[in-house]
Write a protein that holds these residues in place. Structure first.
Motif, short mmCIF file in Angstrom:
data_model
loop_
_atom_site.label_atom_id
_atom_site.label_comp_id
_atom_site.label_asym_id
_atom_site.label_seq_id
_atom_site.Cartn_x
_atom_site.Cartn_y
_atom_site.Cartn_z
N GLY A 85 52.30 102.15 16.03
CA GLY A 85 52.92 103.15 15.17
C GLY A 85 54.18 102.69 14.48
N TYR A 86 54.68 101.49 14.85
CA TYR A 86 55.96 101.04 14.28
C TYR A 86 56.04 99.52 14.33
N VAL A 87 56.28 98.90 13.18
CA VAL A 87 56.58 97.47 13.11
C VAL A 87 57.69 97.29 12.08
N VAL A 88 58.30 96.14 12.09
CA VAL A 88 59.28 95.76 11.06
C VAL A 88 58.81 94.46 10.43
N VAL A 89 58.66 94.47 9.11
CA VAL A 89 58.31 93.25 8.38
C VAL A 89 59.61 92.61 7.92
N VAL A 90 59.91 91.46 8.50
CA VAL A 90 61.18 90.79 8.25
C VAL A 90 60.94 89.56 7.37
N THR A 91 61.69 89.47 6.28
CA THR A 91 61.67 88.28 5.43
C THR A 91 63.09 87.74 5.35
N PRO A 92 63.29 86.58 4.76
CA PRO A 92 64.67 86.06 4.65
C PRO A 92 65.64 87.01 3.95
N SER A 93 65.13 87.88 3.07
CA SER A 93 66.03 88.75 2.30
C SER A 93 65.81 90.25 2.49
N THR A 94 64.76 90.62 3.25
CA THR A 94 64.45 92.04 3.42
C THR A 94 64.11 92.36 4.87
N GLN A 95 64.10 93.66 5.15
CA GLN A 95 63.74 94.14 6.48
C GLN A 95 63.11 95.52 6.29
N ASP A 96 61.78 95.57 6.26
CA ASP A 96 61.06 96.81 5.95
C ASP A 96 60.45 97.40 7.21
N GLU A 97 60.82 98.64 7.52
CA GLU A 97 60.19 99.35 8.62
C GLU A 97 58.87 99.96 8.15
N VAL A 98 57.84 99.76 8.93
CA VAL A 98 56.54 100.36 8.65
C VAL A 98 56.25 101.33 9.79
#
Length: 316
Positions: free
Chosen positions: A269-282
């Motif tokens: 039900g919850y993950v975080v997509v982390v990139t070098p410049s972003t941090q998106d909660e799904v």
């Protein structure tokens, strides 16, 4: 295109991990699959799924295994296919599989019945499998379009060699290649040269094992084998307080494009997509989870958008 560089891990793979006999044949199939779809304008994603088995004997009776049913990889494959990707599905033998995963808990004999005509013909009981017609139709579209190439593995050795072969095969299509590394890969192994040939005998008393650390395959994949590809790794922890720090450290260390970070208890039900410049909660709401919305659909939507942006940047 220049030949991939030889990394230090290539030698370790050759010396300490037995290669499957069919690895070259599979590599050629993956290369042809990737090239055909890239020429047709599609991106190709290599999805790894399921856990790796680590034998304790050459003639294996006992082994160490990883917790993974392959659910995330199998469901993600369906959403990538819906997004227009061609999929190479590198999966643990008998782990969950795209489309059939939906019926994995159903007894096959309970899904069948004799037809009402009493002709002896066997038909599907659609009360037991209410969505079977829709799923079958989509599966036929995918198979008839040759959009899904399954490759299976069981052991850690098979996985490592097949992943290397996949990376080298997909390197020919550059930034159109995506690696979605969702498999649960063991951190420890016994080198083939140190493994006993026969079954370990319990009569010898308590067992003590010394296991080596598995080489970090992500590093040569990103730097040497498929340097132009869009690469996503997964970070699963049981302690939420260290999750994002470890995801950031992985990006800093391996210089790939994204980490899907999740905690064991809340991963559906919850993950975080982390990139070098972003941090998106799904995030899925309780209502969405009740209605069987799958978080993999949202993950794939996030990553396909990031991949499209990556391709544009690479072309510029």
């Amino acid at each position: 295109m220049a030949e991939p560089r030889i990394s230090s891990i290539d030698g370790k793979l050759a010396e300490e991990f037995a290669a499957p006999a069919h690895v070259k044949e599979v590599k050629d199939k993956m290369a042809a699959f990737a090239q055909r779809h890239a020429e047709a304008g599609r991106c190709v994603v290599l999805i790894t799924s399921g856990g790796t088995k680590v034998p304790l004997e050459s003639r294996t009776v006992r082994f160490l295994d990883n917790f993974s049913s392959g659910r995330r990889g199998a469901s993600s494959a369906e959403y990538f296919l819906d997004s227009g990707y061609a999929v190479i599905f590198l999966h643990r033998h008998r782990s969950l599989y795209p489309y059939t995963r939906m019926f994995s808990t159903v007894n096959m004999l309970d899904t069948l019945q004799f037809s009402a005509s009493d002709s002896g013909e066997v038909v599907v009981n659609q009360q037991v499998l209410p969505n079977i017609a829709k799923v079958l139709k989509r599966y036929r579209e995918v198979t008839n379009g040759q959009l899904l190439l399954p490759v299976d593995f069981s052991t850690l050795s098979e996985y490592l060699h097949l992943l290397k072969a996949a990376a080298q095969a997909l390197s020919t299509i550059g930034s159109k290649a995506m690696f979605y590394l969702a498999a649960a890969v063991s951190d420890f192994y016994i080198p083939a040269s140190e493994m006993p040939e026969h079954k370990i005998q319990s009569s010898n008393g308590p067992l003590q094992l010394t296991m080596n650390m598995v080489p970090k395959i992500l590093s040569p994949l990103v730097k040497d084998w498929a340097p132009q590809a869009f690469v996503i790794s997964f970070k699963l922890e049981t302690d939420a307080t260290i999750l994002l720090e470890k995801a950031r450290r992985a990006l800093d260390t391996y210089r790939h494009q994204a980490v899907v970070a999740n905690v064991l208890d809340s991963r559906r039900g919850y993950v975080v997509v982390v990139t070098p410049s972003t941090q998106d909660e799904v995030v899925l709401s309780k209502e969405e989870m009740k209605n069987e919305v799958e978080i993999e659909e949202r993950i794939v939507t996030n990553l396909t958008a990031a991949h499209a942006q990556f391709i544009t940047q690479q072309a510029g």
